[in-house]
Structures are given as structure tokens and as C-alpha cells.
Design a protein around this motif. Structure first.
Motif, PDB file in Angstrom:
ATOM      1  N   SER A  97      23.130 -32.491-155.177  1.00 22.16           N
ATOM      2  CA  SER A  97      24.447 -31.882-155.017  1.00 22.16           C
ATOM      3  C   SER A  97      24.270 -30.366-154.875  1.00 22.16           C
ATOM      4  O   SER A  97      23.181 -29.838-155.074  1.00 22.16           O
ATOM      5  CB  SER A  97      25.331 -32.206-156.220  1.00 22.16           C
ATOM      6  N   GLN A  98      25.367 -29.671-154.574  1.00 21.17           N
ATOM      7  CA  GLN A  98      25.318 -28.215-154.450  1.00 21.17           C
ATOM      8  C   GLN A  98      24.861 -27.552-155.746  1.00 21.17           C
ATOM      9  O   GLN A  98      24.113 -26.593-155.733  1.00 21.17           O
ATOM     10  CB  GLN A  98      26.716 -27.681-154.127  1.00 21.17           C
ATOM     11  N   TYR A  99      25.353 -28.093-156.871  1.00 16.10           N
ATOM     12  CA  TYR A  99      25.084 -27.485-158.174  1.00 16.10           C
ATOM     13  C   TYR A  99      24.443 -28.501-159.104  1.00 16.10           C
ATOM     14  O   TYR A  99      24.658 -29.707-158.977  1.00 16.10           O
ATOM     15  CB  TYR A  99      26.383 -26.976-158.803  1.00 16.10           C
ATOM     16  N   THR A 100      23.670 -27.963-160.043  1.00 13.30           N
ATOM     17  CA  THR A 100      22.991 -28.828-161.010  1.00 13.30           C
ATOM     18  C   THR A 100      23.405 -28.417-162.414  1.00 13.30           C
ATOM     19  O   THR A 100      23.512 -27.221-162.715  1.00 13.30           O
ATOM     20  CB  THR A 100      21.465 -28.688-160.843  1.00 13.30           C
ATOM     21  N   PHE A 101      23.654 -29.409-163.244  1.00 10.67           N
ATOM     22  CA  PHE A 101      23.994 -29.164-164.642  1.00 10.67           C
ATOM     23  C   PHE A 101      22.907 -29.830-165.480  1.00 10.67           C
ATOM     24  O   PHE A 101      22.874 -31.045-165.617  1.00 10.67           O
ATOM     25  CB  PHE A 101      25.375 -29.774-164.945  1.00 10.67           C
ATOM     26  N   LEU A 102      21.991 -29.010-165.981  1.00 10.30           N
ATOM     27  CA  LEU A 102      20.867 -29.533-166.749  1.00 10.30           C
ATOM     28  C   LEU A 102      21.224 -29.542-168.232  1.00 10.30           C
ATOM     29  O   LEU A 102      21.537 -28.493-168.798  1.00 10.30           O
ATOM     30  CB  LEU A 102      19.639 -28.653-166.514  1.00 10.30           C
ATOM     31  N   VAL A 103      21.187 -30.711-168.851  1.00  9.21           N
ATOM     32  CA  VAL A 103      21.482 -30.796-170.291  1.00  9.21           C
ATOM     33  C   VAL A 103      20.363 -31.552-170.990  1.00  9.21           C
ATOM     34  O   VAL A 103      19.586 -32.267-170.354  1.00  9.21           O
ATOM     35  CB  VAL A 103      22.821 -31.526-170.563  1.00  9.21           C
ATOM     36  N   ASP A 104      20.291 -31.400-172.309  1.00  8.89           N
ATOM     37  CA  ASP A 104      19.398 -32.248-173.079  1.00  8.89           C
ATOM     38  C   ASP A 104      20.083 -33.599-173.230  1.00  8.89           C
ATOM     39  O   ASP A 104      21.300 -33.715-173.074  1.00  8.89           O
ATOM     40  CB  ASP A 104      19.103 -31.600-174.437  1.00  8.89           C
ATOM     41  N   ILE A 105      19.309 -34.606-173.560  1.00  7.20           N
ATOM     42  CA  ILE A 105      19.818 -35.975-173.550  1.00  7.20           C
ATOM     43  C   ILE A 105      20.948 -36.190-174.579  1.00  7.20           C
ATOM     44  O   ILE A 105      21.759 -37.101-174.438  1.00  7.20           O
ATOM     45  CB  ILE A 105      18.662 -36.995-173.788  1.00  7.20           C
ATOM     46  N   ARG A 111      15.643 -31.938-162.385  1.00  6.92           N
ATOM     47  CA  ARG A 111      16.357 -30.933-161.595  1.00  6.92           C
ATOM     48  C   ARG A 111      16.087 -31.062-160.117  1.00  6.92           C
ATOM     49  O   ARG A 111      16.989 -31.043-159.295  1.00  6.92           O
ATOM     50  CB  ARG A 111      15.831 -29.550-161.982  1.00  6.92           C
ATOM     51  N   LYS A 112      14.796 -31.137-159.788  1.00  7.59           N
ATOM     52  CA  LYS A 112      14.404 -31.063-158.383  1.00  7.59           C
ATOM     53  C   LYS A 112      14.783 -32.316-157.611  1.00  7.59           C
ATOM     54  O   LYS A 112      14.657 -32.353-156.396  1.00  7.59           O
ATOM     55  CB  LYS A 112      12.900 -30.797-158.273  1.00  7.59           C
ATOM     56  N   ASN A 113      15.206 -33.329-158.289  1.00 13.76           N
ATOM     57  CA  ASN A 113      15.650 -34.538-157.598  1.00 13.76           C
ATOM     58  C   ASN A 113      17.173 -34.660-157.574  1.00 13.76           C
ATOM     59  O   ASN A 113      17.707 -35.745-157.332  1.00 13.76           O
ATOM     60  CB  ASN A 113      14.997 -35.766-158.225  1.00 13.76           C
ATOM     61  N   CYS A 114      17.854 -33.549-157.824  1.00 13.68           N
ATOM     62  CA  CYS A 114      19.316 -33.514-157.690  1.00 13.68           C
ATOM     63  C   CYS A 114      19.647 -33.047-156.280  1.00 13.68           C
ATOM     64  O   CYS A 114      18.976 -32.169-155.744  1.00 13.68           O
ATOM     65  CB  CYS A 114      19.922 -32.539-158.700  1.00 13.68           C
TER      66      CYS A 114
END
Ligand SMILES: *[C@@H]1O[C@H](CO)[C@@H](O)[C@H](O)[C@H]1NC(C)=O
Ligand SMILES: *[C@@H]1O[C@H](CO)[C@@H](O)[C@H](O)[C@H]1NC(C)=O
Ligand SMILES: *[C@@H]1O[C@H](CO)[C@@H](O)[C@H](O)[C@H]1NC(C)=O
Length: 448
Positions: A239-247, A234-237
Motif C-alpha cells: 500500500s502507499q503507507y505502512t503501519f508497523l506495530v508489535d504483535i 515492512r518490505k512486503n507491504c
């Protein structure tokens, strides 16, 4: 006559001396000018701009680099196509308990920065080594930047190294917009090691089996630090928004482009999280559903079901799939808010897109149980409004059945259950709320 001759020779001699003297001076002057010019040239050479260009054409892409100052930068294809080899395991940064070491940007594609700047949403995900191949499916329909955190134990680093080389060579477009980060137990458990031969073979399938199957006893001794990895990704994204998903969660087709349009025209909302509904898909289904309508047809035939419906219904229940499905897919193809989540409940854990100002994932939860839902729970305390988007969706390949998990997993869940007691007391103290009267009620009612 004789005097006349001697007079002439005297004049001649004087003349000759004069000429010799002139010649000597000319030589000295020329030498001096030569030395001055040489010095000037040498100075110019030393002061020349320190840009050096090199290109290697043996690689898939021509790489041109400028370096300043010019250190030992001979063309070095090893550095370019095997970035993980440079990872110094003595460095990295520690987590809060000095149990894990984290390495940001162990490898990063050369378009990652540009892709992050030009797209609204970055995809963040995490994996252990033996599931990392799923990244290819996860990103199959995703055209934006990808930040992935990988957990490495023992000599698994050689597999990640190989996979990175393989991606660089065989999936250059995907690799170019990707950043790979590494987490490893801090006790010198990670080592480099021999790179398998498939790393340089695009006809080969990466074989990423490390010390054992995902559920092996060996793995049980090294609890998978899910939340460390989530934060790392997350912290290395950027862009304005982050979409965190499982693999194993695959975005629907064209989602990155659709979200770009949606977020460009949606006013910024500090406390909004945009939920993307997730379905499980029967593996007998041959093709990924092209759109919501196709997905709902599969749902009607019981070939697609809301994520975790059988394993743990509260996981996505509050997203209200009945409502999401009620349009039958006869709706605008442009991404829009379908409805608000109105019945948030404890243990709800949707996949959502939000600005990465959302609370971090609590790294005290190690292994399985309470890892993702505790973070969503804290969002609720902060006052986030969850909004369900349509017609975008995500897919988990394979219907999940309730099955007995191995004893070590149960042990991890038990430990995390205890940690949850502390966690919810802290939330109560911090936000002065107890929306579920958890401090009064026992957790027994909803068994994990
Ligand atoms: C889902 O939405 C419908 C309205 O469309 C509502 O009647 C129902 O209570 C909602 N269910 C949940 C679980 O939120
Ligand atoms: C969607 O459209 C189809 C025909 O195109 C129609 O049969 C169906 O009833 C519609 N569904 C809803 C929920 O409007
Ligand atoms: C969702 O909730 C917000 C308030 O947070 C409200 O303004 C908006 O109208 C709601 N949207 C829908 C689709 O119900």
C-alpha cells in the motif's frame, strides 16, 4: 447367337471392371481424406489453448485456477490449504551476515494484492511462534492488508504450518488479505514436522507453544532477530503507507477506514511520520474502548496509561499525551493531526504510519534493546516531522510494570548498547549532525 452372347458378356465384364476400379479409387480417396482429417484434428488437439480449470468444492471457498503452461496440476487441496508445506528450506534468501534465512510469502491470501492496492495503509507486524496467536487480537479491528513475519526455530515450522491451515479454514476473511513471511536461523535449524490435529479443527484453539516460554533459556540461545523481521514484514507491504506495530499492539476500531479517508485527502508529504498514540489497558477492562472518549474515561480512572509510562517513560513521552488528551475527546471523529512532536528525544519510539521510504531497521541489533528506537532516531536525523494523529489510537492489553528481565535479556541489551556506540557514530558521519551532543555526552544519563 453365340457370338452375340459372348459380345454381351465382354461388354458386361468391361463394365464390371470399370465399376471395381471406381470402387477401389473411392476407398483410397476416402482413406486419404480420413487420414488428412485425423491429422488436422490431432494438430488442433495438440495446439489447443493450455488453460486448465479445476475447482475443489471440498474447501471453504471454491478455488478456480488457471495455469499456463499446464504442468502436473491435478486438483490438489494440500497445496491450497497447506501452503507452508511447499516451503523449501534449502531456498530463501540470506541476511547480510548469512545468519538468518528469510522467506517472503511463505503463505499469501488470494485477496492480499487487491487489498493492498485498494487500501492506503498496510499493517506490518512480526512475532515468534508462541505469541503468534495475538495476531487475532491485533487484527480484530483492522480491515486492511496484513503482512506478518514469523521467527521459526527447530521444529516450530510445523506449528506455523498448522496455524496457517487453521487460519485458512477458520478465519478465511482474515487469511485472504494476509501475507506470512518466515525467518529462521540459517544453520539448518528449521525442519518441517508433524502437523498437530487442531490445524483442521475450527472448534479448537491453536496451541502454539514451541520449545518453551517466551523467556526460556532455550530461547536465549536463539536471539530473536526483531529488526530482520520488521524489515521482512515492512518490505512486503504494497500500500502507499505502512503501519508497523508489535504483535501486541491493537489498532482502534475502524482505523483502517479512517486512515484511508485521512490519507486520501492529505497531500503527500515525503518527510512526515504520523504517530498513533498507544495506551496500556488494564486487563480488568472488559471491552475494548469504542472511541477516544471511552479511552480517556479509562485513563481518568487509571485503567489506561500511556504505553511504557512505568517501564520506560521516554518511549512515548515526546508524543505529549497531555496535549492529546486535552480535548477530552470532544473533537471531530474524522482522523486529523492533533499536534506536531516538538521535543523529539533520543530513545523516543512511537508507532507511526509512513511511506516505507523511511530508513530500514538496523539488523545488527539482535534480541532486545535499541531495535526500534534506533530506526526512529535515524528518521529524526533524516529530517522527519512527527505528527500525532487523533482520535485514532492503539492499545496494549495489560499494564506493564518495571520488572527485572532475565539475565540473557540483560546480556543482549548490553551487547546492543555497545553496537549503539557504532551506530550513532555512523549517523553522525552520514548526516553531519549531533542533535543530542551524544558524541560528547555519555549515555549513562538515561539508563535502559
Ligand atoms: C505538551 O504540550 C503542551 C502544550 O499543550 C506544552 O506546554 C508541553 O510543554 C508539552 N509537553 C511535552 C512533553 O512536549
Ligand atoms: C467535553 O464535553 C463534555 C460534555 O459533553 C464536557 O463536560 C467536557 O468539559 C468537555 N471537555 C473538554 C476538554 O472540552
Ligand atoms: C506542524 O509543523 C509543520 C511544519 O513542519 C507546520 O507547517 C504545521 O503548521 C505544524 N502543525 C501544527 C498543528 O502545529
Amino acid at each position: 447367337m453365340q457370338q452375340n452372347r459372348s459380345q454381351r458378356s465382354m461388354a458386361q465384364i468391361r463394365n464390371e471392371r470399370l465399376w471395381r476400379w471406381r470402387c477401389q479409387w473411392a476407398v483410397v480417396t476416402l482413406a486419404a481424406i480420413g487420414i488428412v482429417l485425423y491429422n488436422a484434428a490431432a494438430n488442433l488437439w495438440l495446439l489447443r489453448p493450455t488453460n486448465c480449470f479445476y475447482s475443489t468444492t471440498s474447501l471453504p471457498q471454491i478455488i478456480e485456477q488457471t495455469c499456463e503452461p499446464c504442468l502436473e496440476t491435478a486438483p490438489n487441496s494440500i497445496v491450497v490449504d497447506d501452503p507452508i508445506s511447499r516451503l523449501d528450506l534449502n531456498l530463501g534468501r540470506w541476511d547480510n551476515t548469512r545468519s538468518y534465512k528469510l522467506f517472503d510469502y511463505a503463505a499469501v491470501g488470494d485477496m492480499y494484492v487487491d487489498a493492498s492496492a485498494s487500501r492506503q495503509v498496510a499493517l506490518a507486524t512480526q512475532s515468534s511462534i508462541e505469541r503468534l496467536h495475538e495476531l487475532l487480537a491485533t487484527t480484530a479491528h483492522w480491515s486492511g492488508p496484513v503482512s506478518v513475519a514469523v521467527f521459526i526455530v527447530g521444529d516450530e515450522l510445523r506449528l506455523l504450518r498448522a496455524f496457517t491451515m487453521w487460519l485458512f479454514r477458520c478465519q478465511p476473511e482474515l487469511y485472504s488479505r494476509m501475507a506470512i513471511h518466515v525467518a529462521t536461523p540459517g544453520l539448518k535449524l528449521a525442519v518441517h514436522g508433524e502437523v498437530p490435529s487442531w490445524a483442521r479443527n475450527c472448534d479448537a484453539k491453536p496451541s502454539l507453544m514451541g520449545k518453551g516460554e517466551p523467556d526460556s533459556a532455550w530461547r536465549s540461545r536463539h536471539p530473536y532477530p526483531q529488526n530482520h523481521l520488521r524489515n521482512l514484514a515492512r518490505k512486503n507491504c504494497h500500500s502507499q503507507y505502512t503501519f508497523l506495530v508489535d504483535i501486541d499492539i491493537v489498532p482502534s476500531k475502524g482505523m483502517a477506514e479512517e486512515l484511508d479517508i485521512f490519507f486520501t485527502k492529505t497531500p503527500k508529504c515525503e518527510l512526515c511520520a504520523y504517530v498513533i498514540p498507544t495506551y496500556e489497558l488494564d486487563t480488568r477492562v472488559a471491552n475494548f474502548p469504542v472511541n477516544k472518549k471511552a479511552l480517556l474515561r479509562l485513563s481518568k480512572n487509571k485503567l489506561a496509561v500511556p504505553f511504557h509510562r512505568r517501564v520506560f517513560i521516554y518511549n512515548q513521552y515526546a508524543s505529549n499525551f497531555t496535549r492529546w488528551e486535552s480535548t477530552g475527546g470532544n473533537e471531530s471523529l474524522a482522523t486529523h493531526v492533533s499536534h506536531n512532536v516538538t521535543n523529539f528525544e533520543l530513545l523516543y519510539e512511537p508507532f507511526y504510519v509512513a511511506s516505507d521510504t523511511v530508513p530500514p531497521h538496523d539488523e545488527r541489533f539482535l534480541g532486545y534493546g535499541f531495535t526500534r528506537n534506533t530506526q526512529v532516531y535515524e528518521m529524526f536525523f533524516v529530517g522527519y516531522q512527527f505528527k500525532v494523529l487523533s482520535p485514532v489510537f492503539t492499545i496494549h492489553w495489560g499494564l506493564q510494570l518495571r520488572r527485572n528481565s532475565p539475565p540473557w535479556r540483560e546480556k543482549q541489551k548490553f551487547k546492543n548498547n555497545k553496537r549503539f556506540e557504532t551506530f550513532r557514530r555512523e549517523l553522525f558521519a552520514r548526516y553531519r549532525r549531533d542533535p543530542f551532543q551524544l558524541l560528547k555526552k555519555n549515555l549513562e544519563t538515561k539508563k535502559l
